[in-house]
Design a protein around this motif. Structure first.
Motif, PDB file in Angstrom:
ATOM      1  N   MET A 118       6.753 -10.370  -4.191  1.00 45.90           N
ATOM      2  CA  MET A 118       7.084 -11.322  -4.974  1.00 45.90           C
ATOM      3  C   MET A 118       7.013 -12.037  -3.442  1.00 45.90           C
ATOM      4  N   ASP A 119       6.904 -11.369  -2.493  1.00 51.06           N
ATOM      5  CA  ASP A 119       7.109 -11.306  -1.071  1.00 51.06           C
ATOM      6  C   ASP A 119       5.529 -11.753  -0.788  1.00 51.06           C
ATOM      7  N   LEU A 120       5.363 -10.804  -1.180  1.00 54.49           N
ATOM      8  CA  LEU A 120       3.266 -11.493  -1.691  1.00 54.49           C
ATOM      9  C   LEU A 120       2.871 -12.874  -2.301  1.00 54.49           C
ATOM     10  N   GLY A 121       2.879 -12.811  -3.734  1.00 52.44           N
ATOM     11  CA  GLY A 121       3.515 -14.010  -4.021  1.00 52.44           C
ATOM     12  C   GLY A 121       3.592 -15.418  -3.308  1.00 52.44           C
ATOM     13  N   ILE A 122       4.774 -15.311  -2.639  1.00 50.92           N
ATOM     14  CA  ILE A 122       4.890 -16.699  -2.408  1.00 50.92           C
ATOM     15  C   ILE A 122       4.438 -17.158  -0.920  1.00 50.92           C
ATOM     16  N   GLY A 123       3.805 -15.694  -0.051  1.00 51.66           N
ATOM     17  CA  GLY A 123       3.040 -16.052   1.177  1.00 51.66           C
ATOM     18  C   GLY A 123       1.946 -16.193   0.748  1.00 51.66           C
ATOM     19  N   PHE A 124       1.213 -15.310  -0.296  1.00 54.37           N
ATOM     20  CA  PHE A 124      -0.250 -16.328  -1.291  1.00 54.37           C
ATOM     21  C   PHE A 124       0.038 -17.771  -1.471  1.00 54.37           C
ATOM     22  N   ALA A 125       1.001 -17.895  -2.459  1.00 52.85           N
ATOM     23  CA  ALA A 125       1.178 -19.724  -2.837  1.00 52.85           C
ATOM     24  C   ALA A 125       0.940 -20.475  -1.102  1.00 52.85           C
ATOM     25  N   TYR A 126       1.698 -20.112  -0.675  1.00 51.41           N
ATOM     26  CA  TYR A 126       2.246 -20.831   0.668  1.00 51.41           C
ATOM     27  C   TYR A 126       1.679 -21.373   1.684  1.00 51.41           C
ATOM     28  N   GLN A 127      -0.057 -20.188   1.303  1.00 49.13           N
ATOM     29  CA  GLN A 127      -0.828 -20.612   1.971  1.00 49.13           C
ATOM     30  C   GLN A 127      -1.991 -21.276   1.479  1.00 49.13           C
ATOM     31  N   LYS A 128      -1.147 -21.322  -0.413  1.00 47.75           N
ATOM     32  CA  LYS A 128      -2.585 -22.187  -0.743  1.00 47.75           C
ATOM     33  C   LYS A 128      -3.440 -21.180  -2.348  1.00 47.75           C
ATOM     34  N   ASN A 129      -3.599 -19.957  -1.833  1.00 43.35           N
ATOM     35  CA  ASN A 129      -3.893 -19.021  -2.833  1.00 43.35           C
ATOM     36  C   ASN A 129      -3.312 -19.098  -3.867  1.00 43.35           C
ATOM     37  N   TYR A 130      -3.489 -19.738  -4.559  1.00 43.39           N
ATOM     38  CA  TYR A 130      -3.233 -19.406  -5.525  1.00 43.39           C
ATOM     39  C   TYR A 130      -3.706 -18.244  -6.730  1.00 43.39           C
TER      40      TYR A 130
ATOM     41  N   GLU B 161       0.665  -1.310  -0.348  1.00 41.41           N
ATOM     42  CA  GLU B 161      -0.397  -0.258  -0.426  1.00 41.41           C
ATOM     43  C   GLU B 161       0.408   1.105   0.109  1.00 41.41           C
ATOM     44  N   ILE B 162       1.967   1.307   0.655  1.00 43.47           N
ATOM     45  CA  ILE B 162       2.752   2.149   0.581  1.00 43.47           C
ATOM     46  C   ILE B 162       3.609   2.268  -0.604  1.00 43.47           C
ATOM     47  N   GLU B 163       4.239   1.385  -1.062  1.00 38.04           N
ATOM     48  CA  GLU B 163       5.035   1.437  -2.765  1.00 38.04           C
ATOM     49  C   GLU B 163       4.904   0.167  -3.081  1.00 38.04           C
ATOM     50  N   PRO B 164       3.573   0.580  -4.142  1.00 38.81           N
ATOM     51  CA  PRO B 164       2.831  -0.405  -4.686  1.00 38.81           C
ATOM     52  C   PRO B 164       4.095  -0.957  -5.569  1.00 38.81           C
ATOM     53  N   SER B 165       5.175  -0.084  -6.280  1.00 37.00           N
ATOM     54  CA  SER B 165       6.375  -0.482  -7.242  1.00 37.00           C
ATOM     55  C   SER B 165       7.398  -1.282  -6.855  1.00 37.00           C
ATOM     56  N   ASN B 166       7.009  -1.462  -5.866  1.00 33.89           N
ATOM     57  CA  ASN B 166       8.601  -2.209  -5.106  1.00 33.89           C
ATOM     58  C   ASN B 166       8.218  -3.721  -5.618  1.00 33.89           C
ATOM     59  N   PHE B 167       9.533  -4.781  -6.304  1.00 34.95           N
ATOM     60  CA  PHE B 167       9.697  -5.846  -7.114  1.00 34.95           C
ATOM     61  C   PHE B 167       9.563  -6.496  -5.752  1.00 34.95           C
TER      62      PHE B 167
ATOM     63  N   ALA C 225       0.005 -11.598  -7.831  1.00 34.79           N
ATOM     64  CA  ALA C 225       0.870 -10.904  -7.387  1.00 34.79           C
ATOM     65  C   ALA C 225       2.281 -11.419  -8.306  1.00 34.79           C
ATOM     66  N   PHE C 226       2.303 -12.033  -8.393  1.00 38.78           N
ATOM     67  CA  PHE C 226       4.013 -12.775  -9.444  1.00 38.78           C
ATOM     68  C   PHE C 226       3.982 -11.758 -10.457  1.00 38.78           C
ATOM     69  N   GLU C 227       2.094 -11.760 -11.187  1.00 37.35           N
ATOM     70  CA  GLU C 227       2.019 -10.959 -12.811  1.00 37.35           C
ATOM     71  C   GLU C 227       2.634  -9.422 -12.491  1.00 37.35           C
ATOM     72  N   ASP C 228       1.920  -8.795 -11.025  1.00 38.57           N
ATOM     73  CA  ASP C 228       2.162  -7.697 -10.793  1.00 38.57           C
ATOM     74  C   ASP C 228       4.100  -7.833 -10.785  1.00 38.57           C
TER      75      ASP C 228
END
Length: 85
Positions: A37-49, A27-33, A55-58
């Motif tokens: 990546m961290d969000l994508g990994i976290g969601f994948a860890y939760q199986k929220n593909y 929310e603070i810096e949406p352009s931060n790669f 997140a990975f597309e972003d």
């Protein structure tokens, strides 16, 4: 917020809290790669593909052609389409 998210996923095994902090960072810096990546990994860890794929597309919009982001995106798409049983 990124460091807190990392702490909760890697050391506390609490992906929900990690995602909470990474979302704050996004929310603070949406352009931060790294945040994407961290969000994508976290969601994948939760199986929220679905969210992991977003997140990975972003991340790839921010850094086109990044090998890790591409690999994570392919893995999330594969996991999302895998039959559950």
């Amino acid at each position: 917020y990124l460091i807190l998210g990392d702490e909760y996923l890697r050391n506390q095994s609490d992906p929900a809290k990690a995602i909470f902090y990474w979302t704050k960072a996004y929310e603070i810096e949406p352009s931060n790669f790294n945040t994407s990546m961290d969000l994508g990994i976290g969601f994948a860890y939760q199986k929220n593909y679905t969210e992991a794929i977003k997140a990975f597309e972003d991340a790839l919009k921010q850094m086109p052609g990044d090998v890790e982001a591409t690999q994570q995106l392919v893995a999330a798409r594969k996991a999302a389409s895998a039959p559950t049983g």
